[in-house]
Design a protein around this motif. Structure first.
Motif, mmCIF file in Angstrom:
data_model
loop_
_atom_site.group_PDB
_atom_site.id
_atom_site.type_symbol
_atom_site.label_atom_id
_atom_site.label_comp_id
_atom_site.label_asym_id
_atom_site.label_seq_id
_atom_site.Cartn_x
_atom_site.Cartn_y
_atom_site.Cartn_z
ATOM 1 N N PHE A 87 50.555 37.841 34.393
ATOM 2 C CA PHE A 87 49.396 37.119 34.916
ATOM 3 C C PHE A 87 49.775 35.653 34.937
ATOM 4 O O PHE A 87 49.743 34.972 33.913
ATOM 5 N N GLU A 93 52.877 31.466 33.158
ATOM 6 C CA GLU A 93 52.750 32.862 32.757
ATOM 7 C C GLU A 93 51.935 32.959 31.466
ATOM 8 O O GLU A 93 52.269 32.345 30.453
ATOM 9 N N LEU A 94 50.854 33.735 31.501
ATOM 10 C CA LEU A 94 49.977 33.875 30.345
ATOM 11 C C LEU A 94 50.210 35.173 29.574
ATOM 12 O O LEU A 94 49.632 35.362 28.509
ATOM 13 N N GLN A 95 51.019 36.067 30.116
ATOM 14 C CA GLN A 95 51.364 37.293 29.405
ATOM 15 C C GLN A 95 52.769 37.131 28.839
ATOM 16 O O GLN A 95 53.729 36.999 29.594
ATOM 17 N N SER A 121 49.852 38.251 24.097
ATOM 18 C CA SER A 121 48.793 37.292 23.780
ATOM 19 C C SER A 121 47.647 37.325 24.775
ATOM 20 O O SER A 121 46.568 36.786 24.505
ATOM 21 N N LEU A 122 47.843 37.938 25.927
ATOM 22 C CA LEU A 122 46.774 38.058 26.920
ATOM 23 C C LEU A 122 45.803 39.137 26.457
ATOM 24 O O LEU A 122 46.173 40.305 26.332
ATOM 25 N N GLN A 124 43.333 41.859 26.677
ATOM 26 C CA GLN A 124 42.894 42.800 27.693
ATOM 27 C C GLN A 124 42.729 44.180 27.063
ATOM 28 O O GLN A 124 43.236 44.449 25.975
ATOM 29 N N TYR A 135 38.955 36.630 33.784
ATOM 30 C CA TYR A 135 39.530 35.367 33.308
ATOM 31 C C TYR A 135 38.732 34.221 33.919
ATOM 32 O O TYR A 135 38.422 34.261 35.119
ATOM 33 N N GLN A 141 40.166 28.135 28.321
ATOM 34 C CA GLN A 141 41.186 28.534 29.286
ATOM 35 C C GLN A 141 40.948 27.839 30.630
ATOM 36 O O GLN A 141 39.847 27.900 31.171
#
Length: 365
Positions: A87, A93-95, A121-122, A124, A135, A141
């Motif tokens: 993502f 990149e957040l994943q 860390s994402l 879900q 999101y 965020q």
């Protein structure tokens, strides 16, 4: 020569149309769907295919200015788990978990650990057949106009996945439409008067500046589902009794409001359940709805608020699964205290309010 050019242009047009509709591009190339600003709430829909590595191609979408949130819904085979392997928003990149490794962990997270939370860390949650991601799910965020790139992971290789992306405008929407369906063989509810539990629920959501409006009240007789004996953990499949109940409700009420199913009985210890955290904001989904057990008005209003808040994107402040995994809500200003709506009370924190106001289900009127 002119005919050849005409045939070439026609062929090019047909191929481009097919690309947008069915993803006929070579599997090694990313699927790209660009928009400069769809109308608020208008869904972007397309289809991708998961490869042997259990990953979809990269999907690219342009987030318009003044969007209030991003919702991604992935729908596929009813026995497959889905999640975001990547993502990337604005190039960040957040994943942070390896993509293929995440795909391999989906089964264990759901069936072994019982958390349904993919690693990384994402924050879900997965469920069989349908995956929903909202999101921002925490107030700090950032959300800004620009490129969004994401990739879907699946627990099984090879298969088509239908993707829906919602990018609602940050237009101050604050109205949540509901439909109440009374699922009972014995009890009636006045169909022409506001339910007695509505003031309690309205007072709780008023903390977030959200107004509840009931579009329709209807009865579901002879469903065989007025008493639900079991609830599968972490969540049931698309063939379970609650999904069957949502399909009956879709035929009974045409309004796009969030369905609230009021049943006579749920398993011991359960006052209600949301069909997602967050739930798919799609009327045709078998997971579009909230199910509540009949109770006295004040308790029922509080349970409705708790489960609807789940559907809009809030999680429990802190949960310990049967395997010992500790899950948190990712919101900085919440504590596992009894006065919070997502614990045992009716209070919303500032951070929770900001998340609720991001939901694509909110409208202006």
């Amino acid at each position: 020569m002119r005919r050849s050019l005409t045939r070439f242009a026609l062929g090019l047009w047909l191929c481009l149309a097919s690309l947008l509709a069915t993803d006929c591009a070579p599997r090694s190339r990313p699927v790209q769907l660009h928009t400069t600003g769809p109308p608020s709430g208008s869904p972007l829909r397309f289809r991708v295919r998961v490869g042997e590595d259990r990953l979809s191609p990269v999907i690219k979408v342009a987030v318009p200015a003044h969007s209030r949130s991003i919702t991604i819904v992935a729908e596929g085979a009813p026995d497959v788990l889905y999640a975001l392997a990547s993502f990337k928003l604005g190039g960040v990149e957040l994943q942070d978990f390896p993509q293929q490794a995440l795909a391999e962990k989906l089964y264990a997270a759901y069936f072994v650990e019982g958390s349904a939370q993919p690693p990384g860390s994402l924050l879900q949650f997965s469920r069989l057949g349908t995956f929903t991601f909202l999101y921002p799910y925490a107030p700090e965020q950032p959300l800004f106009a620009g490129p969004l790139e994401f990739r879907i992971a699946a627990s099984r290789a090879e298969g088509d996945v239908d993707i829906t992306v919602l990018l609602p405008e940050d237009d101050g929407a604050s109205v949540l439409h509901l439909n109440l369906l009374v699922v009972s063989e014995e009890h009636d509810l006045p169909l022409d008067a506001p339910p007695a539990f509505l003031p309690t629920a309205q007072a709780i959501f008023a903390q977030a500046g959200i107004s509840l409006r009931i579009d329709a009240i209807a009865a579901l007789r002879d469903s065989g589902l007025s008493a639900v004996a079991t609830l599968s953990l972490p969540w049931e499949s698309p063939s379970g009794p609650l999904s069957h109940l949502t399909r009956l409700g879709q035929k009974r009420v045409e309004s796009a409001g969030l369905p609230i199913y009021l049943v006579d009985a749920l398993p011991r210890g359960s006052d209600g359940t949301s069909l997602g955290r967050p739930g798919p904001p799609l009327r045709q989904s078998p997971f579009f709805g909230v199910v509540l057990r009949r109770a006295e008005p004040q308790a029922l209003g509080r349970t409705l608020s708790h489960e609807v808040a789940h559907f809009l994107g809030l999680r429990h402040v802190r949960t310990v699964t049967a395997s010992g995994a500790v899950l948190t809500d990712g919101i900085a200003d919440t504590e596992p205290a009894g006065d919070n709506l997502m614990e045992h009370g009716d209070r919303l924190s500032s951070g929770q309010i900001k998340v609720l106001r991001r939901s694509p289900l909110l409208t202006l009127h």
